[in-house]
Enzyme design. Structure first.
Site, PDB file in Angstrom:
ATOM      1  CE  LYS A 134      -1.596   2.532   3.241  1.00 48.99           C
ATOM      2  NZ  LYS A 134      -2.239   3.151   4.433  1.00 48.99           N
TER       3      LYS A 134
ATOM      4  CE  LYS B 119      -8.059   6.612   4.010  1.00 48.79           C
ATOM      5  NZ  LYS B 119      -6.620   6.312   3.827  1.00 48.79           N
TER       6      LYS B 119
ATOM      7  CB  THR C 291      -9.656   1.969  11.658  1.00 48.48           C
ATOM      8  OG1 THR C 291      -8.419   2.461  11.142  1.00 48.48           O
ATOM      9  CG2 THR C 291     -10.276   0.987  10.683  1.00 48.48           C
TER      10      THR C 291
ATOM     11  NE  ARG D 281       2.006   1.921  13.193  1.00 49.43           N
ATOM     12  CZ  ARG D 281       1.301   2.876  13.797  1.00 49.43           C
ATOM     13  NH1 ARG D 281       1.909   3.775  14.551  1.00 49.43           N
ATOM     14  NH2 ARG D 281       0.002   2.931  13.650  1.00 49.43           N
TER      15      ARG D 281
ATOM     16  CG  ASP E 288      -5.614   4.352   1.344  1.00 52.67           C
ATOM     17  OD1 ASP E 288      -6.716   4.737   0.912  1.00 52.67           O
ATOM     18  OD2 ASP E 288      -5.364   4.173   2.556  1.00 52.67           O
TER      19      ASP E 288
ATOM     20  CG  ASP F  75     -12.595  18.045  -5.205  1.00 51.97           C
ATOM     21  OD1 ASP F  75     -13.561  18.819  -5.378  1.00 51.97           O
ATOM     22  OD2 ASP F  75     -11.428  18.435  -5.107  1.00 51.97           O
TER      23      ASP F  75
END
Length: 243
Positions: free
Chosen positions: A37, A66, A128, A219, A64, A69
């Site tokens: 990603k 997002k 999240t 991570r 990614d 608009d």
């Protein structure tokens, strides 16, 4: 030895670091990970070149950004991103049905222009990191779960390829969208890993059992002493868990 091909394809490694770190992690995970990603921080630091560098290494790329608009801007932005050869992009479901439909149209146009396969377009529901209190503070007088359901149904009307939600809403999403939809879940942490800045989290096996098709994990893999082994341990955990 287990056949981990299916589970390897379900894990998307989030390269949330500097360019040097991202390239190092990608090189270490070559031959093991299928997906990476690229988020907004890395993309804004490097520009489109990061996509080519990941594709040259054989990875599928989840870009990614997002998109959010007016529909015309999202259509054109979607087309531009697709021309880079990415495999999966995101659009905010909160932008509405017309905006999501425009993202889908742009993806098809961009793929045709560049003679590449049409990527999947998935709609982001509720981040999240957000809780019921966070939603209330921005004027959403409903629970996170109910807001996610509302946005899932809206994305279905817009005919997106799936959604992004926390693993806690994956089962609901699967029941609404059916077996073929992409249900991409960040907020996935192996047992013992720190939650970080995400609130609605779950272990990889439970997320897959709940209906997730793809798990975004950063991570716990990228900060591991042995990144390839950390990736493989997660793949082994979810092997045999089918949505």
């Amino acid at each position: 030895m287990q056949d981990l091909n299916n589970s390897r394809n379900q894990i998307i490694v989030a390269l949330d670091g500097s360019l040097e770190e991202a390239l190092q992690w990608a090189d270490e995970l070559q031959g093991e990970a299928v997906w990476v990603k690229v988020g907004m921080t890395l993309f804004y630091q490097t520009g489109p070149s990061i996509i080519k560098q990941m594709k040259d290494r054989g990875f599928k790329v989840f870009l990614d950004l997002k998109l959010h608009d007016i529909p015309n801007q999202v259509e054109n932005a979607s087309a531009a991103l697709v021309r880079l050869g990415v495999d999966l992009i995101t659009v905010h479901a909160g932008g509405g049905r017309a905006m999501m439909a425009s993202a889908m149209l742009g993806a098809r146009k961009g793929a045709e222009d560049a003679s590449v396969s049409v990527p999947k377009v998935v709609a982001v529901t509720v981040l999240t990191s957000m809780t019921d209190d966070t939603l209330e503070s921005i004027g959403v007088s409903d629970t996170a779960e109910n807001q996610v359901e509302r946005l899932i149904r809206l994305s279905k009307e817009a005919c997106t390829d799936g959604i992004v939600c926390s693993p806690h809403e994956a089962s609901m999403a699967r029941s609404i969208l059916g077996s073929g939809a992409y249900i991409v879940t960040p907020g996935v942490r192996p047992v013992g890993a720190e939650a970080g800045d995400q609130s609605r989290i779950m272990t990889p096996a439970k997320a897959c059992a709940s209906g997730a098709s793809h798990l975004v994990i950063g991570r716990p893999i990228t900060e591991a002493a042995d990144r390839k082994e950390a990736f493989r341990a997660i793949a082994e955990e979810i092997e045999g868990v089918h949505t």
